[in-house]
Design a protein around this motif. Structure first.
Motif: not given
Length: 575
Positions: A171-176, A212-215, A222-223, A318-322
């Motif tokens: 269950g690890g995720d971006l919110e974590g 094109m989609e986050i899992d 948005e996360t 879309e997300c301003d990654i570096d």
């Protein structure tokens, strides 16, 4: 003089523009054979005081490997455009000159000089400046932290309740990750590298279904946007992982090929050998390895090429990654990576590009493709010496010197130097559960130049062998963490931030048989690192008159000429 060992070529890592006003010229000679080398150079079109007239500079022996000595001369002038040059070599008994046509006895006898045709600013290796100060933290998202149980996939196990496997989920995720940003900042790292977060079937996500989609088990766009913004607010950069060598089995264009065969409009997106498409006993299409679930892209196909470049653009906009870390990068054609670099740099000029290549990678590090690669040659040398003790101190020094000569200096300035990753056993496992060895690995990595990367959990002494054992759930219970090791890593990262000689300075070894010792210089600062990679106490005598400890409890040794180190002891001193 052993002339057969003298080697130079007027390109690549032997002559290159370090910046727009500086050329580095290098030459290789037999180990312990040559006493001195003088570089002769001039503008081939100089006349009547116009252009650089005939000049000389003494070359410096910058390293010694197992077979060769490595020399470097620096030419620095705002007026450098082009030069022709040759080398004057002396072994104490014989002096000769070496140019493109070979050896001769006098400068006037040289028929053809080596040439650096023109210093184009566009050809200067231009990796982002911020990377030189960045320490990365690699996260395997499924195993770092479960911040939103509502998106857990079916069958998710309780956190850390079972050993990791190739098929289980925790269950690890971006919110974590967002919830643990304070931990990451407090650790002292300034960059996060995430293994793939795009929609995929597996827990590792290297089998992409939708680029094109986050899992959904990780969150959504948005996360990710929120993660990047909150990381940026804390001074932390974010690099994503992309798989452009191959897709997943359930990627829609490949499913279309399976369904429609030779009539599919996507059939040329992949390397299909014949129809109908077969997966067994061996796939009749190119794959990553021979894994039928990972069909290889044909990046020479215009539509497939444009799709992948669109993906590269999309997540920056879309997300301003570096940064982008690029999986199996050596199996993709160079022309694609040249287009890739132009595409992403047009959007974000200081984006960091790292390719996954495990071997000598000079063809990808010429300034037109990658800024860095996963520096596994560095990893293997460091583990051989500190973890396995399979090589001697002399062999380790030679190996690092050979590594330094493998690439231009400006490539090493931003090299992605790692000790472990999701593809290797954890360093505690490699060290036989010896945490003092782990400290020495961290010390050398973080005292070395480049852009180091820590693998999540190594800083708290997580244990695990190769895949899948190296992908266990991050331990968040402080009672189960090695807090002493964690504090040691924090201290090293603080020192690296406070003393730029650690991150920026070139390493210069001191030849000793008992302790590993090297100096690092940057600006007016000189640091001295001593490591006793032994199970016996060691004593090190040094030449400088005044040092003070930066580690080892801050004790002063200003009046001493030697220091005593315990088994697996270490010190960082400042001149």
């Amino acid at each position: 003089m052993f002339k057969e060992a003298v080697f130079h070529r007027p390109k690549n890592n032997f002559v290159y523009a370090y910046n727009s006003e500086t050329l580095h010229v290098r030459i290789q000679t037999k180990k312990d054979d040559i006493n001195s080398i003088v570089l002769h150079f001039q503008d081939p079109f100089a006349f009547d005081g116009v252009g650089i007239e005939h000049s000389t500079v003494a070359m410096t022996r910058i390293g010694t490997g197992s077979l060769y000595d490595y020399w470097q001369g620096e030419i620095s002038s705002p007026h450098i455009m082009r030069i022709e040059y040759c080398f004057e070599l002396s072994d104490g008994e014989e002096t000769c000159f070496f140019g493109e046509s070979g050896f001769c006895g006098a400068y006037e006898e040289i028929k053809n000089h080596f040439r650096y045709p023109y210093l184009h600013k566009a050809d200067v290796f231009d990796a982002p400046e911020w990377v030189k100060e960045t320490v990365w933290y690699q996260i395997f998202p499924e195993r770092f932290a479960n911040g939103d149980p509502s998106n857990d996939p079916e069958g998710t196990l309780s956190w850390g309740s079972e050993p990791p496997s190739e098929t289980n989920f925790f269950g690890g995720d971006l919110e974590g990750i967002i919830q643990k940003l304070d931990y990451i900042k407090d650790l002292g790292v300034t960059g996060i590298y995430l293994t793939p977060v795009f929609k995929a079937e597996s827990n590792h996500k290297y089998d992409t279904i939708d680029y094109m989609e986050i899992d959904p088990q990780f969150g959504d766009k948005e996360t990710l946007k929120r993660l990047v913004k909150e990381a940026h607010d804390k001074g932390i950069r974010v690099m994503l992982d992309a798989v452009f060598n191959h897709s997943g089995y359930y990627f829609k264009p490949f499913q279309d090929v399976l369904e429609n065969g030779e009539q599919s409009k996507y059939k040329d997106w992949f390397h299909i050998h014949e129809f109908p498409v077969k997966t067994e006993p061996v796939p009749n299409y190119d794959t990553f390895g021979f894994t039928y679930t990972m069909p290889k892209f044909n990046t020479q196909n215009p539509e497939a090429r444009e799709y992948l470049l669109k993906v590269a653009r999309y997540w920056i906009e879309e997300c301003d990654i570096d940064g982008w870390r690029l999986d199996v990068a050596n199996e993709v054609d160079h022309a694609f990576w040249i287009d890739f670099r132009k595409t992403v740099r047009d959007i974000k000029p200081d984006l960091y590009i790292v390719g996954e290549i495990w071997h000598d990678s000079l063809p990808w590090l010429q300034g037109d493709q990658f800024d860095a690669v996963m520096n596994y040659p560095f990893t293997s040398r460091v583990k051989d010496y500190f973890a396995y003790r399979s090589i001697s101190l002399a062999e380790f020094r030679e190996g690092i010197e050979e590594l330094k000569f493998m690439y231009p200096q400006n490539v090493h300035d931003v090299a992605f130097n790692l000790l472990g990753s999701h593809d290797t056993p954890r360093i505690l496992d490699e060290c036989g559960d010896d945490k003092e060895k782990v400290k020495l690995l961290f010390l050398f990595q973080l005292a070395f130049s480049g852009s180091p990367c820590l693998y999540y959990g190594d800083e708290i002494a997580m244990f695990g062998g190769g895949d899948p054992g190296n992908r266990a759930c991050m331990v968040w219970d402080e009672e189960s963490m090695d807090l002493e090791l964690l504090e040691f890593v924090k201290q090293l990262l603080h020192l690296r931030k406070e003393h730029k000689a650690l991150s920026r300075g070139e390493i210069g070894f001191h030849v000793r048989e008992d302790c590993l010792a090297f100096e690092k210089h940057y600006g007016d600062e000189t640091l001295f690192v001593v490591i006793n990679n032994s199970d016996e106490p060691g004593t090190f005598e040094f030449d400088h008159e005044h040092f003070s400890f930066l580690l080892l409890n801050g004790e002063s040794v200003e009046e001493e000429k030697a220091i005593s180190l315990p088994p697996k002891g270490y010190a960082i001193l400042k001149a």
